[in-house]
Scaffold this motif. Structure first.
Motif, PDB file in Angstrom:
ATOM      1  N   ILE A 261       0.839  -1.206   0.000  1.00  0.00           N
ATOM      2  CA  ILE A 261       0.000   0.000   0.000  1.00  0.00           C
ATOM      3  C   ILE A 261       0.872   1.253   0.000  1.00  0.00           C
ATOM      4  O   ILE A 261       0.598   2.221  -0.717  1.00  0.00           O
ATOM      5  CB  ILE A 261      -0.957  -0.003   1.204  1.00  0.00           C
ATOM      6  N   GLY A 262       1.939   1.235   0.782  1.00  0.00           N
ATOM      7  CA  GLY A 262       2.869   2.364   0.768  1.00  0.00           C
ATOM      8  C   GLY A 262       3.441   2.592  -0.614  1.00  0.00           C
ATOM      9  O   GLY A 262       3.565   3.735  -1.071  1.00  0.00           O
ATOM     10  N   CYS A 263       3.783   1.507  -1.296  1.00  0.00           N
ATOM     11  CA  CYS A 263       4.342   1.583  -2.650  1.00  0.00           C
ATOM     12  C   CYS A 263       3.326   2.166  -3.628  1.00  0.00           C
ATOM     13  O   CYS A 263       3.660   3.021  -4.448  1.00  0.00           O
ATOM     14  CB  CYS A 263       4.772   0.186  -3.087  1.00  0.00           C
ATOM     15  N   VAL A 264       2.075   1.715  -3.538  1.00  0.00           N
ATOM     16  CA  VAL A 264       1.018   2.205  -4.431  1.00  0.00           C
ATOM     17  C   VAL A 264       0.801   3.701  -4.237  1.00  0.00           C
ATOM     18  O   VAL A 264       0.686   4.463  -5.211  1.00  0.00           O
ATOM     19  CB  VAL A 264      -0.293   1.428  -4.194  1.00  0.00           C
ATOM     20  N   VAL A 265       0.750   4.153  -2.989  1.00  0.00           N
ATOM     21  CA  VAL A 265       0.561   5.579  -2.713  1.00  0.00           C
ATOM     22  C   VAL A 265       1.755   6.384  -3.226  1.00  0.00           C
ATOM     23  O   VAL A 265       1.578   7.464  -3.823  1.00  0.00           O
ATOM     24  CB  VAL A 265       0.357   5.815  -1.203  1.00  0.00           C
ATOM     25  N   GLY A 266       2.960   5.876  -3.017  1.00  0.00           N
ATOM     26  CA  GLY A 266       4.150   6.563  -3.509  1.00  0.00           C
ATOM     27  C   GLY A 266       4.147   6.679  -5.020  1.00  0.00           C
ATOM     28  O   GLY A 266       4.429   7.757  -5.580  1.00  0.00           O
TER      29      GLY A 266
END
Length: 288
Positions: free
Chosen positions: A195-200
């Motif tokens: 999820i962190g990767c997707v938001v980034g």
């Protein structure tokens, strides 16, 4: 304890196949950039030679500043942000997938040192990779163009390396602080590196799309690109030209001052630190 977390994060990153694949992608982008620059240069040289057979189409020493700026900016548009986001996601996956935090907590590591060590390591690795790929791109382009007129390879290295490093640090650190902090924040909020990767990635794509509108003279996107974006024109142009012969011309053309550039850098680093502070709070709650 900070040093231990820092070293362990390096080991975690460089043992990951995904990180090495991300490096290969950056080198591929570098190869495309080199080919594009060199082929365009020789096509232009051939055209000029047909008109003026005696004209020598060389890279002049005064053009090095622009070559450095182009090489670094090629990766600051989005590639190095992707790399930093991926590296942060790998750390988050280790934290939550392998319970790495619980292991370190049992060894007596405080949440503050844990967060600081993790984020500092990711930032350091990303900055080193940015320096490497930017330098490889720059020197390969210069070699492909036949070198710099009147300079040996060693003289060119001495003339470009300090400026390259200054540009990478001055523009790269605020840029990466923003993306690394944002990715780590959402990763800790949702306990997921994915999820962190997707938001980034989404934030980087938003910036890349809006950047294409920077030529417009008004609108919120204009203010965003010049002052608040991860690659603000104000900070980018300041770092690229301060202390050079073109400083006065560029600064007056883009309305750049030292205070404005400092504000842009402080805003991006501040967002990164705010994200880190919230991540620290979440980690403290996880500890209890």
């Amino acid at each position: 304890m900070f040093r231990s977390i820092y070293k362990n994060t390096w080991k975690t990153l460089f043992r990951s196949v995904t990180l090495w694949l991300a490096m290969l992608v950056l080198l591929g982008i570098s190869a495309f950039y080199i080919y594009d620059c060199v082929s365009g240069y020789w096509a232009a040289a051939e055209f000029v030679h047909k008109i003026e057979p005696d004209y020598v189409y060389d890279v002049m020493p005064e053009e090095l500043l622009q070559e450095i700026h182009n090489a670094v900016c090629r990766f600051l548009y989005y590639p190095i942000a992707f790399f930093g986001i991926i590296a942060t996601a790998l750390v988050l996956n280790r934290d939550y997938g392998d319970q790495f935090f619980e292991i370190e907590k049992a060894a007596g590591v405080s949440p503050f040192r844990y967060i600081a060590g993790r984020l500092t390591a990711v930032l350091t690795v990303s900055e080193i990779i940015l320096e490497v790929v930017s330098s490889v791109s720059l020197y390969a382009v210069l070699i492909g163009k036949g070198g710099v007129a009147g300079q040996s390879a060693f003289q060119t290295l001495l003339a470009t390396f300090p400026r390259m490093t200054f540009t990478v640090l001055g523009a790269g650190i605020p840029h990466l602080c923003f993306y690394i902090g944002l990715t780590y924040l959402f990763g800790t909020l949702f306990r997921s590196g994915l999820i962190g990767c997707v938001v980034g990635f989404a934030s980087d794509m938003f910036f890349y799309r809006i950047y294409g509108l920077h030529w417009l003279s008004s609108g919120w996107w204009h203010t965003y690109i010049y002052l608040f974006s991860p690659l603000s024109i104000t900070l980018n142009m300041y770092v690229g030209h301060v202390g050079t012969e073109k400083e006065e011309l560029i600064f007056s053309m883009f309305g750049i001052t030292t205070w404005r550039a400092a504000f842009c850098a402080a805003f991006l680093v501040g967002v990164g630190l705010l994200c880190a502070a919230v991540s620290y709070w979440r980690t403290r709650r996880r500890e209890t």
